[in-house]
Every structure is written in structure tokens, then in C-alpha cells.
Design a protein around this motif. Structure first.
Motif, PDB file in Angstrom:
ATOM      1  N   ALA A 167       6.000   4.723   2.875  1.00  0.00           N
ATOM      2  CA  ALA A 167       4.820   3.874   2.685  1.00  0.00           C
ATOM      3  C   ALA A 167       3.882   4.531   1.682  1.00  0.00           C
ATOM      4  CB  ALA A 167       4.107   3.671   4.020  1.00  0.00           C
ATOM      5  N   LEU A 168       3.190   3.703   0.907  1.00  0.00           N
ATOM      6  CA  LEU A 168       2.234   4.186  -0.084  1.00  0.00           C
ATOM      7  C   LEU A 168       0.842   3.663   0.254  1.00  0.00           C
ATOM      8  CD1 LEU A 168       4.288   3.390  -3.314  1.00  0.00           C
ATOM      9  CD2 LEU A 168       4.134   5.587  -2.110  1.00  0.00           C
ATOM     10  N   LYS A 169      -0.171   4.494  -0.060  1.00  0.00           N
ATOM     11  CA  LYS A 169      -1.558   4.053   0.091  1.00  0.00           C
ATOM     12  C   LYS A 169      -2.123   3.771  -1.297  1.00  0.00           C
ATOM     13  CE  LYS A 169      -3.548   8.681  -0.028  1.00  0.00           C
ATOM     14  NZ  LYS A 169      -4.352   9.675   0.683  1.00  0.00           N
ATOM     15  N   ALA A 170      -3.300   3.194  -1.338  1.00  0.00           N
ATOM     16  CA  ALA A 170      -3.964   2.939  -2.614  1.00  0.00           C
ATOM     17  C   ALA A 170      -4.222   4.274  -3.309  1.00  0.00           C
ATOM     18  CB  ALA A 170      -5.274   2.197  -2.391  1.00  0.00           C
ATOM     19  N   GLY A 171      -4.005   4.307  -4.610  1.00  0.00           N
ATOM     20  CA  GLY A 171      -4.211   5.536  -5.374  1.00  0.00           C
ATOM     21  C   GLY A 171      -3.579   5.431  -6.740  1.00  0.00           C
TER      22      GLY A 171
ATOM     23  N   VAL B 127       1.213   7.926   2.186  1.00  0.00           N
ATOM     24  CA  VAL B 127       0.188   7.858   3.226  1.00  0.00           C
ATOM     25  C   VAL B 127      -0.160   9.247   3.764  1.00  0.00           C
ATOM     26  CG1 VAL B 127       0.632   5.473   3.899  1.00  0.00           C
ATOM     27  CG2 VAL B 127       1.916   7.307   4.985  1.00  0.00           C
ATOM     28  N   ASP B 128       0.754  10.209   3.642  1.00  0.00           N
ATOM     29  CA  ASP B 128       0.491  11.575   4.097  1.00  0.00           C
ATOM     30  C   ASP B 128       0.175  12.527   2.944  1.00  0.00           C
ATOM     31  OD1 ASP B 128       0.826  11.021   6.807  1.00  0.00           O
ATOM     32  OD2 ASP B 128       3.000  11.263   6.668  1.00  0.00           O
TER      33      ASP B 128
ATOM     34  N   GLN C 143      -2.401  -0.584  -5.234  1.00  0.00           N
ATOM     35  CA  GLN C 143      -2.802  -0.860  -3.866  1.00  0.00           C
ATOM     36  C   GLN C 143      -1.645  -0.412  -2.985  1.00  0.00           C
ATOM     37  OE1 GLN C 143      -3.902  -4.994  -3.602  1.00  0.00           O
ATOM     38  NE2 GLN C 143      -5.269  -4.854  -5.352  1.00  0.00           N
ATOM     39  N   GLY C 144      -1.772  -0.522  -1.697  1.00  0.00           N
ATOM     40  CA  GLY C 144      -0.722  -0.067  -0.795  1.00  0.00           C
ATOM     41  C   GLY C 144       0.603  -0.760  -1.025  1.00  0.00           C
TER      42      GLY C 144
END
Length: 89
Positions: free
Chosen positions: A41-45, A25-26, A64-65
Motif C-alpha cells: 500500500a502507498l500513502k500520499a507523497g 504506508v510504513d 495520492q494513496g
């Protein structure tokens, strides 16, 4: 180190790898062998599996997240969804 990528529907990947690049996320980060324990945490990518040290053998997934846990040289990635990314992306 062992990498496992899980979605609610199935196990997408399980195997020994050199490392993995993840969309946190960062920002993008990389986990290699003997990384300190962590949860993030992970974001979409794009998640990139590095199968060897030369980084010439890789597999990418559009995710996805979700979350990643690193513990005792095992990386577990839990995501809402993932599909293999097209080569060259």
C-alpha cells in the motif's frame, strides 16, 4: 525494468527505468531491477522515477494513496491521483 503508473483517468507513465522510490504506508522504499515479487500500500507523497543508474535523470510525481505491485521485473503503480512534482522538490 518496466514501470507503469496508472490513475483511474489515464496512464501517467510507461517505460524502462533503473528504479523507483515510493512512499509506503510504513515509510519510503525503493524498488530496483529484479526485485522480489511484492504488493504494498502507498500513502500520499512523492514518487520518484530513477531513469538511470547515476540517478541524475529523475522524474517526480506527487501521488495520492494507492498500491504498487512488483512481478517479473515489472512495477505497476495504481494511484487515486498524481501530478508531476515541481523540479527541485
Amino acid at each position: 525494468m518496466n514501470l507503469e503508473i496508472l490513475t483511474p483517468e489515464r496512464k501517467l507513465y510507461n517505460g524502462e527505468v533503473y528504479g523507483v522510490q515510493l512512499p509506503g504506508v510504513d515509510g519510503l522504499f525503493e524498488v530496483l531491477e529484479k526485485h522480489a515479487p511484492m504488493v504494498s500500500a502507498l500513502k500520499a507523497g512523492k514518487l520518484k522515477v530513477l531513469k538511470d543508474k547515476s540517478m541524475s535523470d529523475t522524474t517526480s510525481y506527487a501521488i495520492q494513496g494507492g498500491f504498487v505491485e512488483v512481478f517479473h521485473n515489472k512495477v505497476t503503480v495504481l494511484v487515486e491521483g498524481a501530478v508531476p512534482a515541481e523540479a527541485g522538490r
